[in-house]
Design a protein around this motif. Structure first.
Motif, short mmCIF file in Angstrom:
data_model
loop_
_atom_site.label_atom_id
_atom_site.label_comp_id
_atom_site.label_asym_id
_atom_site.label_seq_id
_atom_site.Cartn_x
_atom_site.Cartn_y
_atom_site.Cartn_z
N ASP A 32 40.05 37.80 49.22
CA ASP A 32 41.15 37.18 48.45
C ASP A 32 41.35 37.96 47.15
OD1 ASP A 32 41.61 34.94 50.22
OD2 ASP A 32 39.68 34.14 49.53
N LEU A 33 40.24 38.30 46.51
CA LEU A 33 40.34 39.07 45.27
C LEU A 33 41.01 40.42 45.55
CD1 LEU A 33 39.55 39.18 42.22
CD2 LEU A 33 37.60 40.57 42.95
N ALA A 34 40.66 41.02 46.69
CA ALA A 34 41.29 42.30 47.05
C ALA A 34 42.80 42.13 47.18
CB ALA A 34 40.68 42.82 48.36
N GLU A 35 43.22 41.00 47.70
CA GLU A 35 44.67 40.72 47.83
C GLU A 35 45.31 40.62 46.45
OE1 GLU A 35 46.49 38.80 51.11
OE2 GLU A 35 45.73 40.84 51.36
N THR A 36 44.59 40.01 45.52
CA THR A 36 45.14 39.87 44.16
C THR A 36 45.22 41.25 43.51
OG1 THR A 36 44.26 37.64 43.98
CG2 THR A 36 44.83 38.73 41.92
N LEU A 37 44.20 42.06 43.70
CA LEU A 37 44.23 43.41 43.13
C LEU A 37 45.39 44.20 43.73
CD1 LEU A 37 40.39 44.18 43.16
CD2 LEU A 37 41.80 43.75 41.16
N SER A 38 45.62 44.00 45.02
CA SER A 38 46.72 44.76 45.65
C SER A 38 48.08 44.21 45.21
CB SER A 38 46.57 44.79 47.17
OG SER A 38 47.10 43.61 47.74
N VAL B 141 53.23 44.98 42.39
CA VAL B 141 54.24 44.54 41.41
C VAL B 141 54.29 45.47 40.20
CG1 VAL B 141 55.02 42.63 39.95
CG2 VAL B 141 53.95 42.13 42.15
N LYS B 142 53.14 46.01 39.82
CA LYS B 142 53.03 46.80 38.57
C LYS B 142 53.52 45.99 37.37
CE LYS B 142 52.19 51.20 40.32
NZ LYS B 142 51.25 50.75 41.35
N TYR B 143 52.79 44.94 37.11
CA TYR B 143 53.16 44.04 36.01
C TYR B 143 53.14 44.77 34.68
CZ TYR B 143 52.45 40.06 39.14
OH TYR B 143 52.55 39.16 40.15
N ILE C 135 58.17 42.32 33.96
CA ILE C 135 57.59 41.16 34.65
C ILE C 135 56.15 41.00 34.18
CG2 ILE C 135 57.11 40.07 36.87
CD1 ILE C 135 59.15 41.92 38.16
N THR C 136 55.81 39.79 33.78
CA THR C 136 54.43 39.50 33.39
C THR C 136 53.91 38.34 34.23
OG1 THR C 136 55.26 38.09 31.62
CG2 THR C 136 54.70 40.35 31.03
N THR C 137 52.59 38.18 34.24
CA THR C 137 52.03 37.17 35.13
C THR C 137 50.79 36.51 34.55
OG1 THR C 137 51.48 36.79 37.47
CG2 THR C 137 50.41 38.66 36.42
N ASP C 138 50.39 35.42 35.17
CA ASP C 138 49.09 34.78 34.93
C ASP C 138 48.31 34.84 36.24
OD1 ASP C 138 50.08 33.99 32.47
OD2 ASP C 138 50.33 31.88 33.02
N ILE C 139 47.02 35.13 36.14
CA ILE C 139 46.16 35.16 37.32
C ILE C 139 44.88 34.36 37.02
CG2 ILE C 139 44.75 36.63 38.85
CD1 ILE C 139 47.64 37.35 39.30
N ALA D 192 49.40 53.74 32.48
CA ALA D 192 50.41 54.61 33.11
C ALA D 192 51.81 54.20 32.64
CB ALA D 192 50.29 54.52 34.62
N ARG D 193 52.05 52.90 32.61
CA ARG D 193 53.37 52.40 32.22
C ARG D 193 53.69 52.78 30.78
NH1 ARG D 193 57.80 51.81 31.95
NH2 ARG D 193 59.07 49.97 31.54
N HIS D 194 52.72 52.61 29.89
CA HIS D 194 52.96 52.90 28.48
C HIS D 194 53.24 54.38 28.24
CE1 HIS D 194 51.12 49.03 26.66
NE2 HIS D 194 52.22 48.83 27.32
N LEU D 195 52.53 55.22 28.98
CA LEU D 195 52.73 56.66 28.78
C LEU D 195 54.16 57.06 29.10
CD1 LEU D 195 49.31 58.12 29.93
CD2 LEU D 195 50.28 58.04 27.61
#
Ligand code: 5AD
Ligand code: SF4
Length: 499
Positions: free
Chosen positions: A375-381, A386-388, A360-364, A433-436
């Motif tokens: 609001d930014l904290a919500e985006t970070l969370s 999701v762990k894009y 899954i990939t995203t735009d922010i 982390a994902r790549h490792l």
């Protein structure tokens, strides 16, 4: 919405090479001729598929008219529009050249998604002042053309053609006017139900074919200029799409990427009324097609049957680009995104519920008017939740003709940069982390690039990651190989061919 800018890195191949200053890997190109139901291919040094006999292409070309140079900015949709525009020009008897200096017709296919992208064309046009364009025809196509309209003639009087994407089907007639010496030719109507279909498409990649299935956008995100520049949503007839897919497969294309600003809002205009998920399965059924991708999906139109289709048909790639834009429901409301954070996460649950893992990939966007620290904290969370697999992130850029232009509580550039850096740092940790976890895994790649360095190749996985790998084999371009990942950084994966 399609991606136009730089993501976290080049691990994901979402058509970014051009904007990232060109890839060190090179590929061929191909001319596809769809003519009275047939389609042929010409022009690739490396492509193993069929080629049109030169005489056949000549037969549908008009008299020789000169040379054209076409530069494209922006998203895959623009890339593919340019492939079709090039086809229209080739069929009129033009020859494509690699530099504006050697062209009699210079065209810029433009992007206006953010201010920076829109400025690029004016700097290009500035390079061709009244003195340098002696005898040349200059045209501006695409989103800046639609956005600025006849203003372009005032800013750059040496431009003769201004044409938005919704008018491309009229391009042959508009070109005829320019060729006849008319200096102010415009195609700016967006009230159309037509899609842009051509007899010839000059495809840039000989293995993966782009195919636009839906043009324009009926959503009304308050920051976005696309509904203005590309006009209302128009879906292409399913039988026409499937015919082209079969023809592409016959030519040797093994991967097709279905395109649309909101690709999953596809609505078949024919009595067959194919649903998007059904169309995906029908495209995958074409003999010779090994991979089907689609981008960009809008969360509100993302349904369980799309995931069911991916589960039932391995040819459907396990990647979904699902832009969230923000993790804060308050900001999403102001953006008019038509979903809340919770509703977005429900869509993510649908995807995570699939039998096979789907990337899954995203735009922010950060720094939307009124965006607060919470609001930014919500985006970070959201990123944590999701762990894009990858993220494309942008600072809010006010665009003409958009509702957000009138909003107050603007965020300073400095603050936007600070927020962007925080966001990117968070995603970097997630990607590292994902790549490792991927080291040691083996993936099937479609090889699409050869490095100048010996025995070095690149290709992309079904989940749309780019892997640079070594192999002692020759002539791998266009082939499917298995590659074992041997190393990872936050932004890249390296591997070696698994024999
Ligand atoms: N400012 C910043 N980013 C924007 N995008 C669209 N419009 C704007 C804007 N005005 C971003 C969205 C979209 C991506 C292609 O570009 O995130 O999904
Ligand atoms: Fe995408 Fe929204 Fe723009 Fe449509 S209006 S192209 S859905 S960002």
């Amino acid at each position: 919405m399609l991606n136009c800018e730089v993501g976290m890195g080049k691990t994901f191949d979402i058509g970014l090479e051009r904007l990232m200053g060109g890839s060190e890997f090179s590929i061929g190109s191909a001319i596809n001729t769809i003519h009275r139901g047939r389609l042929k291919n010409e022009g690739s040094a490396t492509f193993a598929g069929a080629r049109a006999a030169a005489s056949e292409l000549d037969a549908i070309r008009g008299a020789s008219r000169g040379t054209f140079f076409l530069e494209t900015f922006g998203c895959q949709m623009n890339d593919h529009d340019s492939e079709k525009v090039a086809g229209v020009l080739l069929s009129r008897g033009y020859t494509q050249v690699e530099s504006p200096e050697s062209a009699s017709l210079i065209l810029y296919n433009t992007c206006s998604i953010r201010e920076k992208a829109a400025q690029k064309v004016f700097s290009r046009l500035g390079e061709f002042g009244l003195t340098q364009n002696e005898g040349r025809i200059i045209g501006v196509l695409g989103c800046v053309a639609q956005q600025e309209g006849e203003e372009i003639f005032k800013r750059a009087p040496w431009v003769s053609l201004v044409c938005g994407s919704a008018s491309y089907s009229k391009l042959p007639g508009l070109l005829a006017q320019v060729e006849a010496g008319n200096h102010r030719v415009t195609g700016l109507d967006t009230e159309t139900d037509e899609t842009f279909e051509t007899e010839i498409t000059r495809r840039d990649n000989p293995w993966r074919a782009y195919l636009t299935i839906i043009e324009g956008c009926d959503k009304a995100c308050s920051y976005c200029v696309v509904p203005y520049t590309r006009g209302p949503e128009r879906s292409r007839a399913s039988d026409s799409i499937l015919r082209e897919v079969r023809q592409l497969a016959e030519l040797g294309y093994s991967e097709v990427q279905l395109l649309g600003q909101t690709v999953n809002s596809y609505r078949d205009p024919t009595p067959r009324k194919m649903r998007f998920a059904e169309l995906l399965l029908a495209v995958a059924d074409a003999v010779g097609i090994r991979r089907v991708r689609f981008t960009t999906s809008h969360p509100s139109d993302f349904t369980q049957d799309i995931v069911d289709a991916i589960d039932s048909q391995p040819k459907l790639c396990n990647h979904v680009h699902l832009p969230a834009q923000s993790g804060s429901t308050r900001v999403l409301r102001a953006m008019q995104r038509t979903y809340s954070r919770e509703e977005y996460l429900e869509k993510i649950q649908i995807i995570r519920g699939a039998k096979r893992a789907i990337s899954i990939t995203t735009d922010i966007i950060v720094g939307f008017p009124g965006e607060k620290d919470e609001d930014l904290a919500e985006t970070l969370s959201l990123l944590d939740a999701v762990k894009y697999d990858n993220m494309f992130s942008f600072k809010y850029s006010p665009r003409p003709h958009t509702p957000s232009l009138a909003m107050s509580d603007l965020i300073s550039e400095e603050e936007k940069s600070r927020r962007l850096a925080l966001l990117q740092e968070k995603q970097r940790e997630i990607q590292t982390a994902r790549h490792l976890t991927m080291v040691g895994e083996t993936f099937e790649l479609l090889v699409s690039g050869k490095s100048r360095r010996e025995n070095q190749w690149s290709g992309h996985t079904s989940c749309h990651r780019v892997i640079n790998f070594s192999s002692q084999e020759q002539a791998l371009l266009g082939k499917y190989v298995h590659v074992r990942v041997t190393g990872a950084t936050p932004n890249s994966l390296v591997g070696e061919q698994a024999l």
